[in-house]
Design a protein around this motif. Structure first.
Motif, PDB file in Angstrom:
ATOM      1  N   VAL A  19       0.854  -1.190   0.000  1.00  0.00           N
ATOM      2  CA  VAL A  19       0.000   0.000   0.000  1.00  0.00           C
ATOM      3  C   VAL A  19       0.887   1.236   0.000  1.00  0.00           C
ATOM      4  O   VAL A  19       1.689   1.429   0.924  1.00  0.00           O
ATOM      5  N   GLN A  20       0.747   2.043  -1.033  1.00  0.00           N
ATOM      6  CA  GLN A  20       1.554   3.243  -1.166  1.00  0.00           C
ATOM      7  C   GLN A  20       0.893   4.421  -0.475  1.00  0.00           C
ATOM      8  O   GLN A  20      -0.321   4.610  -0.561  1.00  0.00           O
ATOM      9  N   LEU A  21       1.706   5.217   0.246  1.00  0.00           N
ATOM     10  CA  LEU A  21       1.167   6.408   0.892  1.00  0.00           C
ATOM     11  C   LEU A  21       0.762   7.449  -0.141  1.00  0.00           C
ATOM     12  O   LEU A  21      -0.214   8.175   0.051  1.00  0.00           O
ATOM     13  N   ARG A  22       1.512   7.524  -1.234  1.00  0.00           N
ATOM     14  CA  ARG A  22       1.192   8.453  -2.326  1.00  0.00           C
ATOM     15  C   ARG A  22       1.147   7.637  -3.618  1.00  0.00           C
ATOM     16  O   ARG A  22       2.126   7.594  -4.380  1.00  0.00           O
ATOM     17  N   PRO A  23       0.049   6.962  -3.864  1.00  0.00           N
ATOM     18  CA  PRO A  23      -0.016   6.030  -4.996  1.00  0.00           C
ATOM     19  C   PRO A  23       0.207   6.698  -6.357  1.00  0.00           C
ATOM     20  O   PRO A  23       0.786   6.084  -7.259  1.00  0.00           O
ATOM     21  N   GLN A  24      -0.257   7.956  -6.526  1.00  0.00           N
ATOM     22  CA  GLN A  24      -0.057   8.627  -7.817  1.00  0.00           C
ATOM     23  C   GLN A  24       1.429   8.844  -8.093  1.00  0.00           C
ATOM     24  O   GLN A  24       1.919   8.581  -9.201  1.00  0.00           O
ATOM     25  N   ASP A  25       2.145   9.336  -7.065  1.00  0.00           N
ATOM     26  CA  ASP A  25       3.578   9.563  -7.237  1.00  0.00           C
ATOM     27  C   ASP A  25       4.312   8.252  -7.470  1.00  0.00           C
ATOM     28  O   ASP A  25       5.236   8.176  -8.296  1.00  0.00           O
ATOM     29  N   ALA A  26       3.911   7.204  -6.734  1.00  0.00           N
ATOM     30  CA  ALA A  26       4.559   5.900  -6.900  1.00  0.00           C
ATOM     31  C   ALA A  26       4.353   5.362  -8.307  1.00  0.00           C
ATOM     32  O   ALA A  26       5.279   4.793  -8.916  1.00  0.00           O
ATOM     33  N   MET A  27       3.144   5.534  -8.863  1.00  0.00           N
ATOM     34  CA  MET A  27       2.872   5.065 -10.216  1.00  0.00           C
ATOM     35  C   MET A  27       3.703   5.838 -11.237  1.00  0.00           C
ATOM     36  O   MET A  27       4.276   5.244 -12.173  1.00  0.00           O
ATOM     37  N   PHE A  28       3.789   7.149 -11.064  1.00  0.00           N
ATOM     38  CA  PHE A  28       4.553   7.969 -11.997  1.00  0.00           C
ATOM     39  C   PHE A  28       6.027   7.588 -11.967  1.00  0.00           C
ATOM     40  O   PHE A  28       6.667   7.439 -13.027  1.00  0.00           O
ATOM     41  N   GLU A  29       6.597   7.420 -10.783  1.00  0.00           N
ATOM     42  CA  GLU A  29       7.999   7.045 -10.679  1.00  0.00           C
ATOM     43  C   GLU A  29       8.240   5.664 -11.287  1.00  0.00           C
ATOM     44  O   GLU A  29       9.274   5.416 -11.910  1.00  0.00           O
ATOM     45  N   ALA A  30       7.294   4.756 -11.122  1.00  0.00           N
ATOM     46  CA  ALA A  30       7.426   3.427 -11.722  1.00  0.00           C
ATOM     47  C   ALA A  30       7.403   3.521 -13.238  1.00  0.00           C
ATOM     48  O   ALA A  30       8.139   2.799 -13.941  1.00  0.00           O
ATOM     49  N   MET A  31       6.554   4.421 -13.773  1.00  0.00           N
ATOM     50  CA  MET A  31       6.524   4.630 -15.222  1.00  0.00           C
ATOM     51  C   MET A  31       7.878   5.108 -15.736  1.00  0.00           C
ATOM     52  O   MET A  31       8.378   4.616 -16.759  1.00  0.00           O
ATOM     53  N   LEU A  32       8.477   6.039 -15.020  1.00  0.00           N
ATOM     54  CA  LEU A  32       9.767   6.560 -15.455  1.00  0.00           C
ATOM     55  C   LEU A  32      10.850   5.486 -15.368  1.00  0.00           C
ATOM     56  O   LEU A  32      11.711   5.397 -16.248  1.00  0.00           O
ATOM     57  N   ARG A  33      10.818   4.677 -14.318  1.00  0.00           N
ATOM     58  CA  ARG A  33      11.788   3.585 -14.218  1.00  0.00           C
ATOM     59  C   ARG A  33      11.618   2.602 -15.374  1.00  0.00           C
ATOM     60  O   ARG A  33      12.585   2.132 -15.968  1.00  0.00           O
ATOM     61  N   GLY A  34      10.360   2.297 -15.681  1.00  0.00           N
ATOM     62  CA  GLY A  34      10.097   1.387 -16.792  1.00  0.00           C
ATOM     63  C   GLY A  34      10.541   1.961 -18.116  1.00  0.00           C
ATOM     64  O   GLY A  34      11.108   1.247 -18.962  1.00  0.00           O
ATOM     65  N   TRP A  35      10.284   3.246 -18.323  1.00  0.00           N
ATOM     66  CA  TRP A  35      10.688   3.882 -19.580  1.00  0.00           C
ATOM     67  C   TRP A  35      12.202   3.886 -19.707  1.00  0.00           C
ATOM     68  O   TRP A  35      12.754   3.664 -20.782  1.00  0.00           O
ATOM     69  N   ARG A  36      12.876   4.124 -18.567  1.00  0.00           N
ATOM     70  CA  ARG A  36      14.336   4.093 -18.573  1.00  0.00           C
ATOM     71  C   ARG A  36      14.832   2.693 -18.964  1.00  0.00           C
ATOM     72  O   ARG A  36      15.763   2.551 -19.758  1.00  0.00           O
ATOM     73  N   ALA A  37      14.207   1.669 -18.419  1.00  0.00           N
ATOM     74  CA  ALA A  37      14.607   0.300 -18.737  1.00  0.00           C
ATOM     75  C   ALA A  37      14.342  -0.013 -20.208  1.00  0.00           C
ATOM     76  O   ALA A  37      15.157  -0.676 -20.871  1.00  0.00           O
ATOM     77  N   GLN A  38      13.216   0.471 -20.721  1.00  0.00           N
ATOM     78  CA  GLN A  38      12.882   0.224 -22.125  1.00  0.00           C
ATOM     79  C   GLN A  38      13.884   0.893 -23.055  1.00  0.00           C
ATOM     80  O   GLN A  38      14.328   0.304 -24.039  1.00  0.00           O
ATOM     81  N   GLN A  39      14.289   2.123 -22.741  1.00  0.00           N
ATOM     82  CA  GLN A  39      15.243   2.837 -23.587  1.00  0.00           C
ATOM     83  C   GLN A  39      16.645   2.238 -23.485  1.00  0.00           C
ATOM     84  O   GLN A  39      17.373   2.161 -24.468  1.00  0.00           O
ATOM     85  N   THR A  40      16.997   1.812 -22.279  1.00  0.00           N
ATOM     86  CA  THR A  40      18.298   1.176 -22.094  1.00  0.00           C
ATOM     87  C   THR A  40      18.383  -0.107 -22.909  1.00  0.00           C
ATOM     88  O   THR A  40      19.408  -0.410 -23.522  1.00  0.00           O
ATOM     89  N   ALA A  41      17.285  -0.856 -22.933  1.00  0.00           N
ATOM     90  CA  ALA A  41      17.246  -2.094 -23.705  1.00  0.00           C
ATOM     91  C   ALA A  41      17.398  -1.819 -25.194  1.00  0.00           C
ATOM     92  O   ALA A  41      17.860  -2.682 -25.955  1.00  0.00           O
ATOM     93  N   ARG A  42      17.020  -0.628 -25.630  1.00  0.00           N
ATOM     94  CA  ARG A  42      17.152  -0.245 -27.035  1.00  0.00           C
ATOM     95  C   ARG A  42      18.541   0.289 -27.366  1.00  0.00           C
ATOM     96  O   ARG A  42      18.833   0.622 -28.513  1.00  0.00           O
TER      97      ARG A  42
END
Length: 371
Positions: A19-42
């Motif tokens: 359970v996240q205290l700030r779920p919106q911020d946690a989701m946004f940060e997870a998106m950025l981490r995922g995007w970073r991983a996707q670009q690194t893989a490219r």
């Protein structure tokens, strides 16, 4: 590749059962981490990834909303602010829009699962926000200042002569700066004589010059290996080899390397252009010295260090050098880019025109008897 196996997938970045205290911020940060991983893989460079992430964060601050709340109207408002308040060039704004579009495409791509996770968590999901009708189209090959131009041959001679004069003045006055003045005079000759960009020139090392078997008369300075050419977006610097074609410039750089550079006391430094503190000369310092010389001569302010590169292309074209050779030497992927750099004189154009027209107006050759 299935959805679960893609780098940057939502399930790989989100921690289930927490359970996240700030779920919106946690989701946004997870998106950025995922995007970073996707670009690194490219295979994209970390500097490119970081710059894109900063841009997305700035857009978040501008809208005061999260990606699953963004709309195309937000892009309209943001573009207007970049144009009317920050006064950015269309090419800069288009670059920002491209980065934002890439992030938007990533979070709306069903293979990564972000839309499903957002709908489960917030009852809504991200949508595409960058379209043809709210982004700037790339309509022209060249979008720089239309006043930008190369040096005329007379202007170039005045500029290089003035740079040489600064060495002589420093010697006569017996003041500091003789070595730096000599270095700068040689550096400007190299910028022109090998058609270099300012950053490319700054990052040259001593070992980047080598022999060219096709031009043995230039010795160890027959070929210049440019290792830090302008990169395609997100990719490493592009390398190229530039053959030496101007003997006077070869003589200048050879004299600098053999007789002047050793006096800087930076024998262990790899850089071709070293400072009096044994560091590498930076692009900003190149620009500052160029502006000082240009303004002292009263030359037009539209002339920049990049004008020396334009001049090399133009002057070689006027001298009849093959366009394909010039294109490869300056590192252009297509001839249209080289054509933009070319500002040939009226005499050259008239000569080329006459060559094209002569065959059309010459009388046909007389036919031999029996033919």
């Amino acid at each position: 590749v299935g959805r679960g196996g893609l780098a940057g997938s939502a399930h790989m970045e989100l921690v289930s059962g927490v359970v996240q205290l700030r779920p919106q911020d946690a989701m946004f940060e997870a998106m950025l981490r995922g995007w970073r991983a996707q670009q690194t893989a490219r295979g994209l460079q970390s500097a490119t990834i970081e710059a894109r992430e900063k841009l997305v964060r700035r857009f978040l601050e501008f809208t005061n909303a999260y990606p699953w709340q963004w709309t195309p109207g937000d892009v309209d408002d943001w573009t207007l602010s970049l144009t009317s308040e920050k006064h950015l060039a269309p090419s800069s704004i288009r670059g920002y829009q491209t980065d934002l579009r890439l992030f938007s495409e990533y979070v709306t791509d069903g293979r990564y699962g972000w839309a499903v996770e957002c709908e489960k968590a917030f009852g809504t999901f991200p949508v595409a926000i960058c379209h043809e009708w709210n982004t700037i189209a790339h309509l022209n090959e060249y979008e720089g200042n239309p006043e930008a131009r190369p040096f005329t041959r007379e202007e170039l001679q005045r500029f290089l002569d003035y740079a040489d004069e600064q060495v002589e003045r420093a010697v006569r006055a017996r003041r500091k700066g003789v070595l730096a003045a000599y270095r700068d005079a040689t550096m400007f000759k190299v910028l022109y004589a090998w058609g270099l960009r300012r950053t490319e020139c700054s990052k040259l090392d001593l070992v980047d010059f080598g022999r060219n078997p096709a031009a043995p008369e230039f010795g160890r300075f027959g070929m210049l290996h440019v290792r830090y050419g302008k990169a395609v977006r997100g990719q490493p610097p592009r390398r190229r080899n530039v053959p030496s074609v101007m003997g006077w410039a070869v003589e200048a750089v050879a004299d600098y390397v053999e007789n002047v550079r050793p006096r800087f006391g930076a024998a262990e430094h790899a850089a071709l252009w070293v400072t009096e503190r044994a560091g590498r000369l930076q692009p900003a310092e190149i620009n500052a010295r160029f502006v000082a010389y240009r303004d002292a001569l009263g030359l037009p302010k539209v002339l920049t260090p990049h004008s020396l590169r334009h001049s090399w292309v133009t002057h070689l074209t006027e001298d009849g050098v093959d366009r394909r050779f010039i294109q490869e030497a300056v590192g252009h992927r297509c001839d249209t880019s080289t054509a933009i750099y070319t500002h040939v004189s009226g005499d050259f154009m008239n000569t080329a025109l006459r060559k094209a027209l002569t065959p059309a107006f010459e009388p046909p050759a007389p036919q031999r008897e029996g033919k």
